[in-house]
Structures are given as C-alpha cells and as structure tokens.
Motif scaffolding. Structure first.
Motif, mmCIF file in Angstrom:
data_model
loop_
_atom_site.group_PDB
_atom_site.id
_atom_site.type_symbol
_atom_site.label_atom_id
_atom_site.label_comp_id
_atom_site.label_asym_id
_atom_site.label_seq_id
_atom_site.Cartn_x
_atom_site.Cartn_y
_atom_site.Cartn_z
ATOM 1 N N LEU A 242 0.862 -1.214 -0.096
ATOM 2 C CA LEU A 242 0.168 0.005 -0.061
ATOM 3 C C LEU A 242 0.747 1.355 0.095
ATOM 4 C CD1 LEU A 242 -2.875 1.640 0.665
ATOM 5 C CD2 LEU A 242 -2.015 1.161 3.066
ATOM 6 N N ILE A 243 0.652 2.255 -0.951
ATOM 7 C CA ILE A 243 1.275 3.483 -0.659
ATOM 8 C C ILE A 243 0.004 4.449 -0.532
ATOM 9 C CG2 ILE A 243 3.406 3.144 -1.644
ATOM 10 C CD1 ILE A 243 2.173 4.288 -4.281
ATOM 11 N N THR A 244 0.284 5.460 0.358
ATOM 12 C CA THR A 244 -0.518 6.639 0.595
ATOM 13 C C THR A 244 0.091 7.966 0.466
ATOM 14 O OG1 THR A 244 0.018 6.620 2.885
ATOM 15 C CG2 THR A 244 -2.091 5.363 2.326
ATOM 16 N N LEU A 245 -0.841 8.891 -0.064
ATOM 17 C CA LEU A 245 -0.098 10.390 -0.003
ATOM 18 C C LEU A 245 -1.375 11.289 0.654
ATOM 19 C CD1 LEU A 245 1.783 10.556 -3.342
ATOM 20 C CD2 LEU A 245 2.818 10.879 -1.140
ATOM 21 N N SER A 246 -0.685 11.969 1.564
ATOM 22 C CA SER A 246 -1.915 13.052 2.118
ATOM 23 C C SER A 246 -1.843 14.352 1.352
ATOM 24 C CB SER A 246 -1.706 13.319 3.638
ATOM 25 O OG SER A 246 -0.260 14.095 3.514
ATOM 26 N N GLY A 258 -1.484 14.473 -12.636
ATOM 27 C CA GLY A 258 -0.601 13.541 -13.355
ATOM 28 C C GLY A 258 0.839 13.277 -12.746
ATOM 29 N N ASP A 259 1.110 14.044 -11.848
ATOM 30 C CA ASP A 259 2.423 13.592 -11.078
ATOM 31 C C ASP A 259 2.435 12.307 -10.317
ATOM 32 O OD1 ASP A 259 3.778 15.812 -12.006
ATOM 33 O OD2 ASP A 259 3.548 16.815 -9.929
ATOM 34 N N THR A 260 1.478 11.792 -10.063
ATOM 35 C CA THR A 260 1.462 10.268 -9.467
ATOM 36 C C THR A 260 1.178 9.208 -10.189
ATOM 37 O OG1 THR A 260 -0.851 10.566 -8.445
ATOM 38 C CG2 THR A 260 0.821 11.270 -7.054
ATOM 39 N N GLU A 261 0.999 9.262 -11.553
ATOM 40 C CA GLU A 261 0.991 8.602 -12.680
ATOM 41 C C GLU A 261 1.980 7.409 -12.579
ATOM 42 O OE1 GLU A 261 -1.769 8.900 -14.834
ATOM 43 O OE2 GLU A 261 -1.303 7.126 -15.666
ATOM 44 N N GLY A 262 1.699 6.270 -12.390
ATOM 45 C CA GLY A 262 2.431 5.052 -12.414
ATOM 46 C C GLY A 262 3.091 4.840 -10.968
ATOM 47 N N PHE A 263 2.573 5.621 -10.038
ATOM 48 C CA PHE A 263 3.151 5.166 -8.535
ATOM 49 C C PHE A 263 2.757 3.832 -8.191
ATOM 50 C CE2 PHE A 263 4.619 9.530 -6.337
ATOM 51 C CZ PHE A 263 5.068 10.067 -7.531
ATOM 52 N N PHE A 278 -2.950 2.467 -4.324
ATOM 53 C CA PHE A 278 -2.324 3.704 -3.893
ATOM 54 C C PHE A 278 -3.567 4.635 -3.408
ATOM 55 C CE2 PHE A 278 -1.111 7.751 -6.283
ATOM 56 C CZ PHE A 278 -0.641 8.309 -5.003
ATOM 57 N N ILE A 279 -3.585 5.153 -2.230
ATOM 58 C CA ILE A 279 -4.549 5.848 -1.415
ATOM 59 C C ILE A 279 -4.207 7.388 -1.637
ATOM 60 C CG2 ILE A 279 -5.913 6.288 0.286
ATOM 61 C CD1 ILE A 279 -5.867 3.594 0.854
ATOM 62 N N ARG A 280 -4.709 8.214 -2.374
ATOM 63 C CA ARG A 280 -4.255 9.565 -2.483
ATOM 64 C C ARG A 280 -5.325 10.465 -1.942
ATOM 65 N NH1 ARG A 280 -3.337 11.060 -8.197
ATOM 66 N NH2 ARG A 280 -5.641 11.618 -8.098
ATOM 67 N N GLU A 281 -5.039 11.291 -1.016
ATOM 68 C CA GLU A 281 -6.002 12.495 -0.492
ATOM 69 C C GLU A 281 -6.222 13.617 -1.547
ATOM 70 O OE1 GLU A 281 -7.096 14.382 3.887
ATOM 71 O OE2 GLU A 281 -4.964 14.308 3.194
ATOM 72 N N ASP A 282 -7.244 13.598 -2.266
ATOM 73 C CA ASP A 282 -7.437 14.663 -3.263
ATOM 74 C C ASP A 282 -8.206 15.802 -2.681
ATOM 75 O OD1 ASP A 282 -5.888 13.561 -5.327
ATOM 76 O OD2 ASP A 282 -7.625 13.083 -6.441
ATOM 77 N N GLY A 316 -9.926 1.239 -10.079
ATOM 78 C CA GLY A 316 -9.943 2.345 -8.880
ATOM 79 C C GLY A 316 -11.296 2.687 -8.237
ATOM 80 N N GLY A 317 -11.383 3.620 -7.364
ATOM 81 C CA GLY A 317 -12.406 3.725 -6.662
ATOM 82 C C GLY A 317 -12.185 4.865 -5.962
ATOM 83 N N GLU A 318 -13.330 5.591 -5.061
ATOM 84 C CA GLU A 318 -13.166 6.661 -4.384
ATOM 85 C C GLU A 318 -13.661 6.427 -2.955
ATOM 86 O OE1 GLU A 318 -16.195 9.317 -6.221
ATOM 87 O OE2 GLU A 318 -14.810 9.216 -8.255
#
Ligand code: 5GP
Ligand code: MN
Length: 352
Positions: A242-246, A258-263, A278-282, A316-318
């Motif tokens: 798992l990777i996460t970004l706040s 687009g910066d996290t494309e491919g992470f 990959f969980i990203r806080e938009d 993907g999901g939300e």
C-alpha cells in the motif's frame, strides 16, 4: 490480416451514422487518461480526414500535461471550463461517440447533457458490463485499449486509408498507455500487427514514449522517492503493498495533475507482491487505484469496498472520509476479501 472481432451488424449501423451524420461529438470519461484522449483524438482525426468538418471532442475535466502534445489536443473542449458551449454542441450533435467508458456516471458532470441529447450514441469501449444508453454498443473487454478498438472499427468500415499520421499517433498513444508500454495485457500478436501498420503511417513510436514518460518535473521524481521511502507499507503474507499520500505530502512536492501517474505500479517490482494499492487524498475526496499481476481481480475488490470498478488488473474507486479511515477500510477489505477461484490459479502469488 487481423481477425474480425467487432460484430458486422454493429459496424454497419455505426457506419451508417458516420456517413449520414453532419455534426459529431466525441466524449470520454472523467480525468481522461492516455487511452481516453488517444482514442478520442484518433477518431477525431479520422472523421476530419473523411470529410466531416463539424467534429468536437468534449472531456469532463482537465487531463495531465504529458498528453497535451498530441496532435489536435488544442481543439479539445473541457466541459468544466466551457459548460454552456459544450452543452450546446452535445445537444445539437447528430452522433455522439462515447469512448473508453461503460456507464454515464463515469462522465460525472457531463453525463446529464449526453444522456439527454437526441444524438445517436455509439459506445466504443473495453470495460465490463456496458450500460444501456447507446444505440450501438461496440464493447470488447478482451481488447486491451479502446484505441485499438477504434483502429479495428475504422478498418472494418473499409476506411483504413483515412487513418493519417495524426490519427495513427493518437491511436498508438492510447494502445501504449493502457498496456503500460506493452508490459501487461499485451500478449496478443495482433497488437503488434496493428503497431506495424501504424508505423507504416509514419508515427515515431520512440518519440511518443519520450513525450509521455520523460517530461516530468524534478519535484515529481523527489516525491516518488519520498513515497517509496516513507509512505509504503508491505503486507508480505498478503502479497500486497500500500502507498498513501496526504494532501500535505502533495503540497510539499508541488503536485500537479498527473504527477503520481505510475506510482501504483512501483511496488509490483517487489518479488512476491502481486496486489498494489495507492490511496491519495485529493481536494474533494480520496482517490484509490489498484493494480495486480496474475488473476487477482482488483475490480472486484474496488467494487466491494470502494464503490469503484475497472479491469481485473487495473481499477480504481473513491472514498469519502479521512485518509486514516480509507486505510482502515482497505485493511479490513484485505482481511475479508475472498474472491472465488483466485488463489489456486494465481501463479504470481507463488512466485516467491
Ligand atoms: P487509475 O488507477 O489509473 O485511475 O484507473 C485505472 C482504471 O480503473 C481506469 O482505466 C478505469 O477503468 C478504472 N477506474 C478508476 N477509477 C474508477 C472509479 O472511480 N470507478 C470505476 N468504475 N472505475 C474506475
Ligand atoms: Mn482504456
């Protein structure tokens, strides 16, 4: 020769629309990816070259800058920016092509205008379970990109000669991006027959690769380093990472779309890992991406826990809530999820 995959009846009905229609709109899914933009612009160039001069591409919202070099990209109308103009085009269109999505909700804010329009709708897509909102449905989940289906569709109408270099460039870009530069879903020999035809049309495939993959900022690469060092959690017994970004992380590295494309693919390079998340806080919600190798059905996982979907190996999901809650929901899912027949058949899971 390539195999006839699309049903003849669908070809003839869509061809009739292409011949008789005067105004065309091509729409695709929210946060368009390379296949969405590539298939849309590929079809756009084809229709122009075929003599149709009232063709518009409308996308729900903006897309990453590494697709903005594509021929014709400046003609794309972003609905978020010009809703009235885009709405008029859609309501007056004779024909609406719906590319790279299977149900109206994937267009988000664009959906009501498209659904309400009297324009004849043609879906060209490769996601499972196409919804019933188009007159012609050309849906083939076994094909790895919508762009490839667009190529096959044009050829089957007998109009291969109308594919010019610009159309070929866009179609190739979609085929390349939806297969991770031909590293997954890319074992079918006909993919390479098609690429060979596209090269004969004059595309520069090496340059296309560079324009998509080698145009990032320094801060993006530093964010990737930080993500892998500080923000990756491995669950070895689950073959999962798992990777996460706040939001704060993204701000620190001057994140742009687009910066996290491919992470999400990066942890798959670890031996024994076959499911990555990959969980990203938009800004407005939490975006989750899933990838797998082998038979693990990430789309079933996405739909079971995150109201999402997609393909077996990429979905993907939300999530609406805090980042911690999203991680907790994921970990609960990881403990509970029990897809049928997957453990026995997933060779990737015994690769360690
Ligand atoms: P990505 O992780 O690159 O955003 O998405 C990978 C694939 O998952 C997309 O091509 C799309 O098919 C699917 N996908 C991503 N997000 C969603 C979502 O929120 N809902 C559904 N149904 N599919 C999604
Ligand atoms: Mn696609």
């Amino acid at each position: 020769m390539i195999t006839k995959i699309i049903q003849e009846e669908q070809i003839q009905r869509a061809k009739n629309y292409v011949e008789k229609g005067e105004t065309f709109v091509i729409v695709t899914h929210v946060t368009p990816d390379g296949d969405a933009i590539g298939s849309s612009l590929g079809l756009y160039h084809f229709l122009n070259n075929y003599g149709k001069d009232a063709v518009s591409v409308v996308v729900p919202n903006d897309f990453p800058s590494f697709y903005k070099w594509m021929p014709g990209v400046k003609d794309i109308i972003i609905y978020d920016k010009y809703p009235d103009f885009a709405g008029q085009l859609i309501s007056k269109a004779d024909v609406i092509f719906c590319l790279d999505f299977n149900e109206p909700k994937r267009m988000e804010k664009l959906a009501p205008a498209v659904v309400a329009s009297a324009g004849r709708k043609v879906m060209i897509d490769h996601h499972l379970n196409p919804a019933d909102f188009c007159k012609v449905v050309i849906s083939y989940p076994q094909i790895s990109s919508t762009s490839e289906i667009v190529f096959r569709f044009i050829c089957r109408m007998g109009l291969f000669d109308m594919i010019n270099k610009d159309a070929a460039t866009c179609i190739y870009t979609g085929m390349m991006t939806d297969t991770g530069s031909f590293t997954y879903n890319s074992n079918k020999p006909e993919i390479y027959t098609i690429i060979s035809e596209l090269i004969k049309k004059g595309i520069d495939k090496d340059l296309i690769y560079q324009q998509v993959n080698q145009v990032y900022s320094e801060s993006r690469l530093r964010m990737m380093g930080y993500t892998l060092y500080e923000r990756m959690k491995v669950y070895p017994d689950k073959h999962t990472a798992l990777i996460t970004l706040s939001r704060e992380d993204l701000k620190r590295f001057q994140y742009v779309t687009g910066d996290t494309e491919g992470f999400v693919n990066l942890p798959l390079t670890i031996k024994g890992i076959s499911f990555t998340v990959f969980i990203r806080e938009d800004k407005d919600y939490i975006k989750i991406s899933f990838r797998s190798t082998g038979n693990f059905p990430t789309n079933e996982f996405a739909s079971a826990y995150f109201n999402g979907g997609g393909h077996k190996n990429a979905s993907g999901g939300e999530f609406y809530g805090s980042l911690d809650d999203a991680v907790a929901a994921f970990e609960k899912g990881l403990n509970d999820f029990n897809p049928t027949n997957f453990k026995e058949s997933n060779k990737q899971l015994i690769k360690e």
